[in-house]
Design a protein around this motif. Structure first.
Motif, mmCIF file in Angstrom:
data_model
loop_
_atom_site.group_PDB
_atom_site.id
_atom_site.type_symbol
_atom_site.label_atom_id
_atom_site.label_comp_id
_atom_site.label_asym_id
_atom_site.label_seq_id
_atom_site.Cartn_x
_atom_site.Cartn_y
_atom_site.Cartn_z
ATOM 1 N N THR A 79 0.730 -1.619 0.207
ATOM 2 C CA THR A 79 -0.125 0.348 -0.619
ATOM 3 C C THR A 79 0.704 1.535 0.064
ATOM 4 O O THR A 79 2.185 1.214 0.684
ATOM 5 C CB THR A 79 -1.069 0.016 1.205
ATOM 6 N N ASN A 80 0.008 2.259 -0.424
ATOM 7 C CA ASN A 80 1.243 3.903 -0.532
ATOM 8 C C ASN A 80 2.122 3.996 1.037
ATOM 9 O O ASN A 80 2.483 4.823 1.144
ATOM 10 C CB ASN A 80 0.167 5.037 -1.119
ATOM 11 N N GLY A 81 0.688 3.618 2.358
ATOM 12 C CA GLY A 81 1.033 3.703 3.297
ATOM 13 C C GLY A 81 2.190 3.240 4.082
ATOM 14 O O GLY A 81 3.247 3.904 4.594
ATOM 15 N N ALA A 82 2.661 1.972 3.161
ATOM 16 C CA ALA A 82 3.471 1.468 4.138
ATOM 17 C C ALA A 82 5.246 1.885 3.324
ATOM 18 O O ALA A 82 6.407 1.604 3.572
ATOM 19 C CB ALA A 82 4.212 0.044 3.078
ATOM 20 N N PHE A 83 4.602 2.970 2.005
ATOM 21 C CA PHE A 83 5.811 3.600 1.293
ATOM 22 C C PHE A 83 7.261 4.180 2.136
ATOM 23 O O PHE A 83 8.173 3.594 2.437
ATOM 24 C CB PHE A 83 5.659 4.340 0.135
ATOM 25 N N TYR A 84 6.476 5.146 3.253
ATOM 26 C CA TYR A 84 7.399 5.507 3.953
ATOM 27 C C TYR A 84 7.869 5.183 5.188
ATOM 28 O O TYR A 84 8.547 5.397 6.173
ATOM 29 C CB TYR A 84 6.484 7.303 5.129
ATOM 30 N N ALA A 85 7.399 3.828 5.865
ATOM 31 C CA ALA A 85 8.342 3.332 6.341
ATOM 32 C C ALA A 85 9.736 2.699 5.848
ATOM 33 O O ALA A 85 10.382 1.860 6.786
ATOM 34 C CB ALA A 85 7.196 1.769 7.094
ATOM 35 N N HIS A 86 9.891 2.797 4.814
ATOM 36 C CA HIS A 86 10.606 2.389 4.358
ATOM 37 C C HIS A 86 11.903 3.550 3.983
ATOM 38 O O HIS A 86 12.718 3.302 3.260
ATOM 39 C CB HIS A 86 10.620 1.100 2.628
ATOM 40 N N PHE A 87 11.395 5.230 2.887
ATOM 41 C CA PHE A 87 11.820 5.447 2.457
ATOM 42 C C PHE A 87 11.021 7.336 2.928
ATOM 43 O O PHE A 87 10.400 6.974 3.289
ATOM 44 C CB PHE A 87 11.332 5.380 0.683
ATOM 45 N N GLU A 88 12.395 8.102 2.959
ATOM 46 C CA GLU A 88 11.311 9.211 3.359
ATOM 47 C C GLU A 88 11.200 10.143 2.406
ATOM 48 O O GLU A 88 10.432 10.705 2.354
ATOM 49 C CB GLU A 88 12.778 10.335 4.390
ATOM 50 N N SER A 89 11.584 9.737 1.149
ATOM 51 C CA SER A 89 11.106 10.240 0.408
ATOM 52 C C SER A 89 11.489 9.726 -2.096
ATOM 53 O O SER A 89 11.956 8.595 -1.202
ATOM 54 C CB SER A 89 11.175 11.381 -0.111
ATOM 55 N N LYS A 90 10.280 10.031 -2.072
ATOM 56 C CA LYS A 90 10.406 9.428 -3.563
ATOM 57 C C LYS A 90 12.281 9.347 -4.071
ATOM 58 O O LYS A 90 12.961 8.324 -4.754
ATOM 59 C CB LYS A 90 9.517 10.169 -5.060
ATOM 60 N N ASP A 91 12.688 10.526 -4.290
ATOM 61 C CA ASP A 91 14.294 10.882 -4.535
ATOM 62 C C ASP A 91 15.534 10.059 -3.442
ATOM 63 O O ASP A 91 16.182 8.998 -4.261
ATOM 64 C CB ASP A 91 14.781 12.007 -3.331
ATOM 65 N N SER A 92 14.555 9.185 -2.215
ATOM 66 C CA SER A 92 15.539 8.999 -1.424
ATOM 67 C C SER A 92 15.756 7.069 -2.631
ATOM 68 O O SER A 92 16.016 6.222 -2.523
ATOM 69 C CB SER A 92 15.659 8.519 -0.141
ATOM 70 N N LEU A 93 13.689 6.913 -2.941
ATOM 71 C CA LEU A 93 13.979 5.914 -3.364
ATOM 72 C C LEU A 93 14.409 5.548 -4.516
ATOM 73 O O LEU A 93 15.229 4.647 -5.389
ATOM 74 C CB LEU A 93 12.539 5.476 -3.743
ATOM 75 N N VAL A 94 14.513 6.605 -5.525
ATOM 76 C CA VAL A 94 15.245 6.579 -6.737
ATOM 77 C C VAL A 94 17.291 6.163 -6.514
ATOM 78 O O VAL A 94 17.816 5.783 -7.015
ATOM 79 C CB VAL A 94 15.169 7.974 -7.255
ATOM 80 N N VAL A 95 17.249 7.002 -5.311
ATOM 81 C CA VAL A 95 18.665 6.661 -5.665
ATOM 82 C C VAL A 95 19.133 5.258 -4.669
ATOM 83 O O VAL A 95 19.921 5.358 -5.481
ATOM 84 C CB VAL A 95 19.244 7.636 -4.211
ATOM 85 N N SER A 96 18.556 4.924 -4.441
ATOM 86 C CA SER A 96 18.331 2.527 -3.834
ATOM 87 C C SER A 96 18.433 2.977 -5.638
ATOM 88 O O SER A 96 19.028 1.836 -5.651
ATOM 89 C CB SER A 96 17.557 3.010 -2.737
ATOM 90 N N ALA A 97 17.695 3.028 -5.262
ATOM 91 C CA ALA A 97 17.273 1.739 -6.816
ATOM 92 C C ALA A 97 17.700 1.980 -8.309
ATOM 93 O O ALA A 97 18.693 0.680 -8.825
ATOM 94 C CB ALA A 97 15.661 2.472 -7.977
ATOM 95 N N ILE A 98 18.360 3.311 -7.990
ATOM 96 C CA ILE A 98 20.089 3.366 -8.923
ATOM 97 C C ILE A 98 20.807 2.706 -8.845
ATOM 98 O O ILE A 98 21.653 1.353 -9.719
ATOM 99 C CB ILE A 98 19.548 5.154 -9.643
ATOM 100 N N ALA A 99 21.295 2.941 -7.518
ATOM 101 C CA ALA A 99 23.056 1.899 -6.578
ATOM 102 C C ALA A 99 22.369 0.679 -7.351
ATOM 103 O O ALA A 99 23.216 -0.610 -7.626
ATOM 104 C CB ALA A 99 22.524 2.385 -5.489
ATOM 105 N N ASP A 100 20.996 0.011 -7.039
ATOM 106 C CA ASP A 100 20.882 -1.735 -6.954
ATOM 107 C C ASP A 100 20.929 -2.144 -8.545
ATOM 108 O O ASP A 100 21.374 -2.749 -8.795
ATOM 109 C CB ASP A 100 19.197 -1.233 -7.043
ATOM 110 N N GLN A 101 19.991 -0.834 -9.611
ATOM 111 C CA GLN A 101 20.049 -1.830 -10.768
ATOM 112 C C GLN A 101 21.607 -1.688 -11.392
ATOM 113 O O GLN A 101 22.074 -2.613 -12.319
ATOM 114 C CB GLN A 101 19.257 -0.803 -11.604
ATOM 115 N N LEU A 102 22.237 -0.378 -11.201
ATOM 116 C CA LEU A 102 24.341 -0.763 -11.293
ATOM 117 C C LEU A 102 24.782 -1.390 -10.977
ATOM 118 O O LEU A 102 25.377 -2.333 -10.719
ATOM 119 C CB LEU A 102 24.875 1.142 -11.054
ATOM 120 N N HIS A 103 23.904 -1.780 -9.132
ATOM 121 C CA HIS A 103 25.232 -3.243 -8.643
ATOM 122 C C HIS A 103 24.521 -4.540 -9.886
ATOM 123 O O HIS A 103 25.596 -5.009 -9.883
ATOM 124 C CB HIS A 103 24.429 -3.547 -7.578
#
Length: 195
Positions: free
Chosen positions: A43-67
């Motif tokens: 759910t949408n509500g679960a997002f903020y239990a893992h990330f403080e913002s969409k930008d923080s998810l973007v950072v993690s996702a880009i790092a993960d994709q390159l890894h």
């Protein structure tokens, strides 16, 4: 209900991995939090239990994709020029062209990463340097740092060729472009071997 630390980490990783795939398909700007969470089965509500913002998810996702690119493609390639040829032929293949969701984040996201904030661009830089160093180690095993810029230009050539090939509506022209890209990239690799 309280979840274990491992469950929370697995959920976070699932969000990151599914976001990376969605970003490559629809772009960073074209992917909202609601869609990203739905992709992860949350759910949408679960997002903020893992990330403080969409930008923080973007950072993690880009790092993960390159890894993932490094671990699954570059690190698995044979040593030396043979490994570089494997990487080039995979990267500039019709299969990779036709499957951006499971492919390299460079060709799919570079334009958006370039317009992103410093944190995202730094995560990209850190991740791409690992990929580049893997290529450089195959170009010049005795001194990979000297080959770093050449490896970066090889990646640039491949990413640009792939972006163009994906944009073309003429399938034969796109296939021809990929073949020419392979020849050009392999000539660059060969030239590096003779320096």
């Amino acid at each position: 209900m309280r979840y274990t630390k491992e469950h929370k980490q697995e959920t976070r990783q699932r969000i990151i991995a599914t976001a990376g795939r969605r970003f490559k398909r629809d772009g960073i700007d074209g992917s909202g939090v609601a869609t990203l969470m739905k992709d992860a089965g949350l759910t949408n509500g679960a997002f903020y239990a893992h990330f403080e913002s969409k930008d923080s998810l973007v950072v993690s996702a880009i790092a993960d994709q390159l890894h993932t690119l490094h671990a699954n493609i570059v690190a698995q390639a044979a040593p030396g020029a043979a490994g570089l040829e494997q990487v080039v032929r995979w990267y500039l293949s019709p299969d990779h062209r036709d499957d951006p969701v499971d492919g390299c984040p460079n060709a799919a996201l570079l334009d958006e990463i370039a317009r992103s904030g410093d944190t995202t661009r730094q995560a990209y830089t850190d991740g791409v340097l690992v990929v580049i160093d893997g290529l450089a180690a195959r170009m010049t095993p005795e001194d990979p740092i000297s080959a770093r810029v050449k490896a970066l230009s090889l990646l640039g050539l491949m990413a640009g060729t792939l972006q163009l090939a994906r944009a073309l509506t003429d399938r034969q022209l796109s296939d021809d472009l990929l073949e020419q890209g392979i020849r050009t990239a392999l000539a660059l690799v060969e030239a590096q071997q003779h320096l």
